[in-house]
Design an enzyme around this catalytic site. Structure first.
Site, PDB file in Angstrom:
ATOM      1  N   LYS A 150       0.924  -1.294  -0.117  1.00 26.19           N
ATOM      2  CA  LYS A 150       0.140   0.176  -0.043  1.00 26.19           C
ATOM      3  C   LYS A 150       0.644   1.183  -0.095  1.00 26.19           C
ATOM      4  O   LYS A 150       0.586   2.081  -0.811  1.00 26.19           O
ATOM      5  CB  LYS A 150      -1.081  -0.048   0.983  1.00 26.19           C
ATOM      6  CG  LYS A 150      -1.943  -1.056   0.908  1.00 26.19           C
ATOM      7  CD  LYS A 150      -2.743  -1.508   2.369  1.00 26.19           C
ATOM      8  CE  LYS A 150      -3.938  -2.566   2.027  1.00 26.19           C
ATOM      9  NZ  LYS A 150      -4.319  -3.236   3.245  1.00 26.19           N
TER      10      LYS A 150
ATOM     11  N   GLN B 132      -4.138  -1.967   9.682  1.00 26.08           N
ATOM     12  CA  GLN B 132      -4.212  -3.195   9.143  1.00 26.08           C
ATOM     13  C   GLN B 132      -4.924  -4.243  10.036  1.00 26.08           C
ATOM     14  O   GLN B 132      -4.465  -4.535  11.181  1.00 26.08           O
ATOM     15  CB  GLN B 132      -2.594  -3.773   8.817  1.00 26.08           C
ATOM     16  CG  GLN B 132      -2.631  -5.095   8.072  1.00 26.08           C
ATOM     17  CD  GLN B 132      -3.066  -4.951   6.617  1.00 26.08           C
ATOM     18  OE1 GLN B 132      -3.019  -3.737   5.821  1.00 26.08           O
ATOM     19  NE2 GLN B 132      -3.778  -5.799   6.148  1.00 26.08           N
TER      20      GLN B 132
ATOM     21  N   ASP C 196     -11.133   3.277   4.728  1.00 17.45           N
ATOM     22  CA  ASP C 196     -11.432   1.840   4.299  1.00 17.45           C
ATOM     23  C   ASP C 196     -12.869   1.483   4.942  1.00 17.45           C
ATOM     24  O   ASP C 196     -13.053   0.231   4.906  1.00 17.45           O
ATOM     25  CB  ASP C 196     -10.145   0.902   4.883  1.00 17.45           C
ATOM     26  CG  ASP C 196     -10.065  -0.495   4.394  1.00 17.45           C
ATOM     27  OD1 ASP C 196     -10.961  -0.733   3.301  1.00 17.45           O
ATOM     28  OD2 ASP C 196      -9.694  -1.321   4.855  1.00 17.45           O
TER      29      ASP C 196
END
Ligand code: NAP
Length: 286
Positions: free
Chosen positions: A56, A100, A123
């Site tokens: 990423k 994450q 996200d």
């Protein structure tokens, strides 16, 4: 349907299409002195998670975006993680925050996700972001579900009126992609570990989304001839949740792993970060 007629859904092509639209927007922001910045937080030393975070960050830099990486030890407490997230919330140069998943056992992941400011939740992991997605007006739906929808859209595969079977009901993948398919007028069945006779249900599907976390889980004879198969799974060794070779024979279209949903997920994350930079490039005081 024979194997040669199966459409291979090329995630790199879809991702390139998304990224191509970002260059001009990033240049426009640069003229205003704004560089879109994604902060990634990795807790612990899980090698797969470390790889995802690195990918990423690299993807950001390739597009001329900034990526801040926050690495925390596995014994980080929930309070310490929340404090690190709050620092990023307050940092006006950071436009998107990605924690994450999964975090090590012992950390309250939900509490950590909820600490992310909604305007930086690129996200879609907060409860508010999830709810906005369920209502169909999220600025930043979860990236992997959005990637599944982007692939369907890119290849103009019809969703309306189709029966979509989603295998998996996690808050970051199975549930939000079910909601997005429902909002796109599919008839949706969401399956999970307690589902009875999963193969028979999958066999009814026009669209199958695998989000299980088990390598090669979906079998070829579960797939109705002509179905579209999207494999959101990503297991160690670059293995998806779908037995790709076995499913090729019946599927009309299928995503490979790698080069399927994964690259589109990353491109979507970059897009959301650019969206956030355009929206909140200059931050109001809290
Ligand atoms: P997760 O939180 O572990 O959820 C897995 C889901 O699968 C759960 O809902 C579970 O049901 C269900 N399940 C487990 N065993 C099953 C079985 N035998 N039959 C039917 N359902 C079963 O996983 P996740 O975070 O959603 O991730 C799923 C997969 O997507 C993983 O391979 C992950 O690596 C991948 N992923 C990929 C990306 C990407 O960018 N491509 C991003 C995120 C995740 P219960 O709810 O009943 O336990």
């Amino acid at each position: 349907m024979s194997q040669t007629e199966t459409l291979i859904l090329d995630g790199n092509a879809v991702a390139d299409g998304i990224k191509a639209q970002l260059f001009a927007r990033i240049a426009g922001l640069a003229e205003k002195g704004i560089t879109p910045c994604l902060a990634t937080i990795l807790v612990g030393d899980d090698p797969s998670s470390a790889t995802y975070v690195r990918m990423k960050g690299n993807a950001c830099r390739k597009l001329g975006m900034t990526s801040i990486r926050v690495d925390l030890p596995a014994d980080t407490t929930t309070e310490e993680l929340v404090a690190a997230i709050r620092e990023l919330n307050a940092d006006k140069s950071v436009h998107g925050i990605l924690l994450q998943h999964p975090v090590p056992h012992g950390i309250d992941e939900r509490a950590a996700f909820e600490a992310i400011a909604i305007e930086k939740d690129v996200d879609g992991v907060t409860m508010l972001g999830f709810a906005q997605n369920a209502f169909g007006f999220a600025d930043y739906p979860s990236c992997t579900p959005a990637a599944v929808m982007a692939i369907l859209d890119y290849y103009q595969l019809p969703v309306q009126g189709r029966h979509a079977v989603v295998i998996g009901r996690s808050p970051i993948l199975g549930k939000p992609v079910s909601a997005m398919l429902l909002n796109a007028d599919a008839t949706v069945t969401t399956c999970h570990s307690r589902t009875t006779d999963l193969p028979a249900i999958v066999k009814l599907a026009d669209i199958v989304v695998a989000a299980v976390g088990k390598p090669n889980f979906v079998q070829g004879d579960w797939i109705k001839p002509g179905a579209v198969v999207l494999d959101a799974g990503y297991n160690p060794g670059n293995v998806g949740d779908v037995d790709y070779e076995a499913c090729l024979a019946n599927a009309a279209a299928i995503t490979p792993v790698p080069a399927g949903v994964g690259p589109v997920t990353i491109a979507t994350l970059l897009k959301h970060t650019v969206d956030a930079a355009e929206k909140f490039g200059t931050y109001r005081k809290e």
